[in-house]
Write an enzyme that holds these catalytic residues in place. Structure first.
Site, mmCIF file in Angstrom:
data_model
loop_
_atom_site.group_PDB
_atom_site.id
_atom_site.type_symbol
_atom_site.label_atom_id
_atom_site.label_comp_id
_atom_site.label_asym_id
_atom_site.label_seq_id
_atom_site.Cartn_x
_atom_site.Cartn_y
_atom_site.Cartn_z
ATOM 1 N N ASP A 8 13.983 61.227 56.183
ATOM 2 C CA ASP A 8 14.063 60.203 57.101
ATOM 3 C C ASP A 8 13.587 60.410 58.347
ATOM 4 O O ASP A 8 13.948 60.128 59.317
ATOM 5 C CB ASP A 8 15.638 60.070 57.076
ATOM 6 N N ASP A 46 15.076 56.100 54.800
ATOM 7 C CA ASP A 46 16.036 55.185 54.686
ATOM 8 C C ASP A 46 15.754 53.900 54.479
ATOM 9 O O ASP A 46 14.668 53.424 55.621
ATOM 10 C CB ASP A 46 17.019 55.575 55.954
ATOM 11 N N HIS A 48 16.990 49.895 54.247
ATOM 12 C CA HIS A 48 18.094 49.431 54.086
ATOM 13 C C HIS A 48 17.927 47.587 54.243
ATOM 14 O O HIS A 48 17.102 47.149 55.112
ATOM 15 C CB HIS A 48 19.256 49.339 55.545
ATOM 16 N N HIS A 81 19.912 49.628 61.746
ATOM 17 C CA HIS A 81 18.643 50.613 61.512
ATOM 18 C C HIS A 81 17.927 50.722 60.191
ATOM 19 O O HIS A 81 18.585 50.176 59.203
ATOM 20 C CB HIS A 81 19.304 52.040 61.773
ATOM 21 N N LYS A 106 16.244 55.128 49.769
ATOM 22 C CA LYS A 106 17.463 54.972 49.422
ATOM 23 C C LYS A 106 17.936 54.141 50.486
ATOM 24 O O LYS A 106 17.536 53.875 51.728
ATOM 25 C CB LYS A 106 17.941 56.397 49.845
ATOM 26 N N CYS A 151 21.858 62.785 56.429
ATOM 27 C CA CYS A 151 21.084 62.801 55.335
ATOM 28 C C CYS A 151 20.566 64.408 54.818
ATOM 29 O O CYS A 151 20.099 64.696 53.836
ATOM 30 C CB CYS A 151 20.000 61.740 55.485
HETATM 31 C C1 VGL Z 1 21.072 58.391 58.256
HETATM 32 C C2 VGL Z 1 23.122 57.525 59.040
HETATM 33 C C3 VGL Z 1 22.685 56.464 58.422
HETATM 34 C C4 VGL Z 1 20.368 59.970 58.224
HETATM 35 C C5 VGL Z 1 20.840 57.388 57.652
HETATM 36 O O1 VGL Z 1 19.079 59.603 57.947
HETATM 37 O O2 VGL Z 1 20.804 60.760 58.521
HETATM 38 N N1 VGL Z 1 22.248 58.683 59.051
HETATM 39 N N2 VGL Z 1 21.557 56.358 57.660
HETATM 40 ZN ZN ZN Z 2 20.865 54.553 57.030
#
Ligand code: VGL
Ligand code: ZN
Length: 198
Positions: A8, A46, A48, A81, A106, A151
């Site tokens: 990420d 990440d 979403h 995000h 993901k 993550c």
């Molecule tokens: C993450 C919070 C929400 C991360 C992803 O990549 O650590 N943290 N989504």
């Molecule tokens: Zn996230």
């Protein structure tokens, strides 16, 4: 073979982003310098939908940072995000990534969050990363990226559960630290699970 898992490293997790990890961008040059030491480099992203259940904005009255129940499990309410197809979801522009590097996305299912690069938080859907590493003959991984206390931690813990030797170099990761000791606690948890902290 040892693989590098880059978790990420996206604009929204870097300073100026929607869920900025303090000094998150500092990991980029370190990771770029690391990749040539590995026979295999894989990335997670990440990813979403705009209506994702982990966003405070999609939960009436929820404040960012608050913990709510989502399908019976604790869920941190995050700022919007890494929304699919936005700049925030793109990899940091300085991250060395090649067109044929595998990327495992993901968090695309609305009603479940996904911290680990292997499995969503309800542990029912795999991203395909485990099978991919197995096919490539990977028995050890180094996990770097963002965020150390979410993550990166969950990806490293799942890698251990899947029987891999796991290293997390401190220089390759940064924590969100919603609570100031989250980073230290995450390192302790990782060490207790047999992850080598370098
Ligand atoms: C993450 C919070 C929400 C991360 C992803 O990549 O650590 N943290 N989504
Ligand atoms: Zn996230």
């Amino acid at each position: 073979m040892r693989a590098l898992i880059v978790v990420d490293v996206q604009n929204d997790f870097c300073p100026g982003g929607a869920l900025a990890v303090p000094r998150g961008d500092e990991v980029v040059p370190y990771i770029n310098g690391l990749r040539d030491q590995f026979g295999l480099v894989v990335f997670t992203q990440d990813w979403h939908p705009r209506d994702h259940a982990s966003f405070a904005s999609n939960n009436p009255g929820a404040k960012v940072g608050e913990v709510r129940k989502l399908n019976g499990s604790d869920q941190v309410m995050w700022p919007d995000h890494c929304v699919q197809q936005t700049r925030g979801a793109e990899f940091h522009p300085a991250l060395a990534i090649r067109p044929d590097d595998p990327v495992f996305r993901k968090g695309a299912m609305r009603d479940v969050d996904s911290y680990s690069g292997f499995l969503d938080n309800d542990r029912t859907h795999e991203t395909g990363l485990r099978a991919y590493l197995q096919r490539q003959g990977v028995d050890a991984v180094t996990v770097v990226g963002l965020a150390q206390d979410y993550c990166v931690k969950y990806t490293a813990l799942d890698a251990r559960r899947f029987g891999l030797e796991v290293t997390v170099p401190r220089a390759g990761t940064r924590a969100v630290n919603l609570r100031p000791d989250d980073e230290a606690r995450a390192y302790r948890e990782l060490e207790a699970a047999g992850v080598r902290i370098a």
